[in-house]
Every structure is written in structure tokens, then in C-alpha cells.
Design an enzyme around this catalytic site. Structure first.
Site, PDB file in Angstrom:
ATOM      1  N   HIS A  24       0.718  -1.341  -0.072  1.00 45.66           N
ATOM      2  CA  HIS A  24       0.023  -0.057   0.029  1.00 45.66           C
ATOM      3  C   HIS A  24       0.723   1.181   0.021  1.00 45.66           C
ATOM      4  CE1 HIS A  24      -3.434  -2.548   1.295  1.00 45.66           C
ATOM      5  NE2 HIS A  24      -2.367  -3.185   1.912  1.00 45.66           N
ATOM      6  N   LYS A  47      16.142  21.972 -11.322  1.00 48.18           N
ATOM      7  CA  LYS A  47      15.309  20.888 -11.665  1.00 48.18           C
ATOM      8  C   LYS A  47      16.225  19.849 -12.213  1.00 48.18           C
ATOM      9  CE  LYS A  47      11.782  19.761 -10.914  1.00 48.18           C
ATOM     10  NZ  LYS A  47      10.373  19.805 -11.469  1.00 48.18           N
TER      11      LYS A  47
END
Ligand code: ARG
Length: 473
Positions: free
Chosen positions: A160, A288
Site C-alpha cells: 500500500h 530541476k
């Protein structure tokens, strides 16, 4: 009407096709890529026609020479396609007529574009599947090498996407490699099946009255057998569906790996760094460093699934045997082959470039109460019912959470105070993440010794021949 020479029909028509109809039907721009297989089939067919006396020795020689010239022009790019060339088969016959004269008109006896295209696409996939499988093998090798490189580095295991139990990083890397191993198995399995079904000689659907030998085509082209039924031979494209299904699932597997690299390379996780060579920058944000390769791998999976669905929908409800709808079989197949030819080397390179942060991984692997199951199982070893052990450890986790500490932060007395049955246990080992991974030593488990054996087993699979002994050609 006399047919234009690149069109293989016309005698019974009073009018030429409308431009829009011809444009719709023209497939040569797509199917040209099948030319090596089409020429090989034509050579085999010329041999059959010679055996049957339809081509005398001089005609056979002229046609084989002509086919050689056509092949050379196609290979070099010198071949000039005309507007009238409806498809590859028409273009080849038109050019053969130009080169050899009317004798070229004899070659079409006893065959149809239906058995030709069914044969061509199978032979194309024979080679494309081998290349694709080799590309997958390269990704698996990169994963195996990375697993060997990271050794006994531990990592958090998730369910999960919530911290679950610790594993070794190599174990997680190899999990991806095994999924790819089954993809290779599916690809090669489909390839074996398609090679068993040679179609030449099936003609339009029912063969011919001249006596061509289906087995001779199969032997000449490297098929391992002949289709059992001439109608099935020209009607079905299940072999292409099998390839596309394997390709789509392969894409799904690669997308899961890609997703993990995207997530785990983010600053929030910071577990792995993708090399500059497999990252890109932003046009506006100077800082970035984006994992575009991993994202594109994930994204391209949409195309691969789309290719599968496109062909399945094309085939649905088609009556036997050939229908022109089947002309739409090639684009999805070529697109999937091309997509994987781009994706697989990029994934292999990206995986090879990954650098993991062992300290951060180790800290994460032991944190987040990942060792709660170990405590509960130790209680089980000491006679406690798991149902009760689960409750007690759960309560301890809740109280730790309130205090903002993890299980490993507890002093031995605190642990024993909370779980008295642990008295006398090796408490340090219980909350040590390396020891916890070592305890999980089932044959398929993450314990380093087991992973080393697993890696050997994977390497044996990688070293086994891809195609098996069944292939002749
Ligand atoms: N271009 C066609 C295809 O790709 C070849 C077969 C055409 N056959 C026909 N009867 N029109 O399927």
C-alpha cells in the site's frame, strides 16, 4: 480497364478506383518494412512454380535475378514507389515487370496477397520478437548487475506504499527482473507458436489447383511447421495479438519500475539518484533534475496497451477468412516493436546508472515500525497466540507513536515492560534491521544468502538460449 502496374487487379472493373478509395486502401508506406520477408517468400514461390513446370529454367533464373535487383533497390533506398503501388506486393511485382518483362507476370500464379501478408508478418515478428527479447534481457542484466553491486544493502519493503517489512535492496531489484523473465517467456512462447504455422500455399483461403507444397515453403523460410488449415492460416492474427499482449504486459512491468524510480529519486525519499545522462532539466527552473526516462517508460506503456486493444478490436467479429480490415494489423505491431526498441535500451542504461544511498535506505528500512512483525513473531515463538501478539505489539506501536519514538528507540527495560514475554530475548537483534532481513531466509526470501542464490538462478536464465532448439532458419 487495364490495371495500373502497381495494382494487382482490374480486369473486371470498368473504372479505376476513386482517388479517395485508392488513398484509403494504399498500405505500401506501412508494409514496405516487410520487404525482406516478401522477397524471401517470392523466391520460395518461384522455386515451387519451377518444380511444377509453370516457370521454365530461364524464367526462374530471370525472376530470381529480378527479385535480387528489387531487393537491392529496396535495401539501398533506390526503389522508387509510384502512386499506383497499392501495397508492397504490388510494388514488387510492378518493379519486377519493369526489370524482367512479361515473364514476371507468371510469378503470381497460385498465390494471393492473403497468404503472402500472413507469412510476411509472421517472419517479421520472428525477428522482431528475438530483438525485443534480447532488449528485455539487457534490462534484466542491468538489474542483476545492480543487485550484485548493492550487496546486502537493506531497504524498506512496502505494501500500500506504506512501510511494511524490511528487505534487501537486491531482493527488490530482482523482483522486477523476474517479472521481465516471464515477459521473455511469453514473447518466446508466442514466437515458437507462430513459427509452427507457415501460411504460403494457402492462397486466398483454399490453396490452389497447381500443387504447390506448403512444407517446401516452410522449410525454405525457416518455419518449423505448416498451418493445419488454409482458412485459419490467412484469417487469424492471433500471433500478432500474442506479441502485443506480451508487449503490453512488458510495458506495464517496466512502468512499475519507472514509477518506483520516479518516486524514490524524489527529494522526499532521496534513496536513489538517476545519472545526469538519464535525467533532464527544466526550461524555467534552474535547479530541476527530472527523471524523464523513467516517466517516459511509464508513459509509453499507454501506447503499448493501446496497440493491443487496437488489434483486438480490429479482429473482433470478422468473418472467415481474409477481410481488408486485417490490413490494420501492421501499425500496432510496428508501433509496439519501435516503442520497445526505444524504451528497452533506455531502461537498461538508466538502471545501470542508478546510485543508491545505503544509509538513508537503512534508516528507512528499520524505521516506521517496520520491525513490528518481528516482535510479534518473537512472541509467537514464546508461546503467545498471534492474535494476542498482534494486539500487544499494536498497542506498543500506538504508544510509541504518541511519544514520537520508534521501536528501536526503546530501552530494553521499556520493551520488556510493554511485552513481558520478551524477557530474556535478544532484544538488540530483534530491532536490528540487518538481523531482521537475515531472519527472512525462506528460499524466496530477502535474506542475503537467499538473494545470492536467487541471483545465480536469474543469471542461469539469462544465459540460456532465447530461441530454443526448435528454430531452423
Ligand atoms: N495490403 C494487404 C494487407 O496488408 C495485403 C492483402 C490484401 N489482400 C486483398 N485481398 N486485398 O492485408
Amino acid at each position: 480497364m487495364t490495371a495500373p502496374r502497381g495494382q494487382l487487379w482490374g480486369g473486371r472493373f470498368a473504372e479505376a478506383p476513386a482517388a479517395a478509395a485508392a488513398a484509403l486502401g494504399r498500405s505500401v508506406d506501412v508494409d514496405v518494412r516487410l520487404w525482406p520477408y516478401d522477397i524471401a517468400g517470392s523466391r520460395a514461390h518461384a522455386g515451387q512454380l519451377h518444380r511444377l513446370g509453370v516457370l521454365d529454367a530461364a524464367a526462374l533464373r530471370a525472376i530470381l535475378e529480378g527479385l535480387g535487383s528489387v531487393a537491392a533497390e529496396l535495401a539501398s533506398g533506390a526503389f522508387v514507389f509510384l502512386d499506383d503501388d497499392e501495397d508492397l506486393h504490388g510494388a514488387v511485382e510492378r518493379r519486377l515487370l519493369e526489370l524482367c518483362g512479361p515473364v514476371a507476370g507468371r510469378l503470381r500464379a497460385g498465390r494471393s496477397r492473403n497468404d503472402q501478408i500472413a507469412s510476411d508478418l509472421r517472419l517479421y515478428l520472428r525477428d522482431a520478437i528475438a530483438a525485443t527479447a534480447a532488449g528485455v534481457r539487457a534490462v534484466q542484466r542491468a538489474l542483476a548487475d545492480k543487485a550484485a553491486e548493492v550487496g546486502d544493502c537493506v531497504a524498506p519493503g512496502y505494501t500500500h506504499l506504506q512501510r511494511a517489512q524490511p528487505v534487501t535492496l537486491a531482493h527488490a531489484l530482482l523482483a522486477h527482473a523476474w517479472a521481465l523473465d516471464r515477459d521473455v517467456g511469453r514473447l518466446v512462447d508466442g514466437r515458437r507458436r507462430l513459427l509452427a504455422g507457415s501460411t504460403l500455399g494457402a492462397g486466398a483461403l483454399a490453396g490452389n489447383t497447381l500443387g504447390t507444397d506448403p512444407g517446401a515453403y516452410a522449410a525454405a523460410l525457416g518455419f518449423t511447421g505448416v498451418a493445419a488449415n488454409s482458412m485459419d492460416a490467412v484469417a487469424d492474427r492471433d500471433f500478432a495479438v500474442e506479441f502485443l499482449a506480451a508487449a503490453a504486459l512488458l510495458g506495464v512491468h517496466l512502468s512499475r519500475l519507472g514509477e518506483e524510480i520516479v518516486v524514490f529519486s524524489s527529494v522526499e525519499f532521496g534513496w536513489v539518484r538517476v545519472d545526469d545522462a538519464f535525467s533532464t532539466g527544466s526550461s524555467i527552473m534552474p535547479q530541476k533534475r527530472n527523471p524523464d526516462v523513467a516517466e517516459l517508460v511509464r508513459g509509453k506503456t499507454g501506447r503499448l496497451v493501446g496497440d493491443l486493444v487496437a488489434l483486438l478490436v480490429t479482429l473482433k467479429g470478422l468473418p472467415l477468412t481474409y477481410n481488408r480490415d486485417l490490413q490494420e494489423d501492421k501499425q500496432p505491431v510496428f508501433d509496439a516493436v519501435d516503442t520497445l526498441a526505444l524504451v528497452l535500451p533506455a531502461v537498461a542504461g538508466m538502471v545501470a546508472s542508478l546510485r543508491f544511498d545505503r544509509e538513508r535506505l537503512a534508516a528507512a528500512a528499520g524505521g516506521g515500525f517496520a520491525l513490528a512483525t518481528d516482535l510479534a513473531e518473537e512472541l509467537v515463538r514464546r508461546g503467545v497466540a498471534f492474535r494476542d501478539a498482534h494486539e500487544r505489539v499494536g498497542a506498543l506501536v500506538a504508544s510509541c507513536e504518541q511519544r514520537g519514538v520508534d521501536l528501536g528507540d526503546l530501552a530494553a527495560e521499556e520493551l520488556v515492560a510493554a511485552l513481558p514475554d520478551l524477557a530474556g530475548a535478544d532484544l538488540g537483534g530483534l530491532v536490528d534491521v540487518g538481523a531482521a532481513v537475515g531472519r527472512r531466509d525462506a528460499v524466496f526470501g530477502p535474506a542475503p544468502d537467499r538473494v545470492a542464490a536467487q541471483l545465480q538462478r536469474l543469471r542461469a536464465s539469462l544465459d540460456a538460449p532465447l530461441n530454443g532448439a526448435e528454430e531452423k532458419g
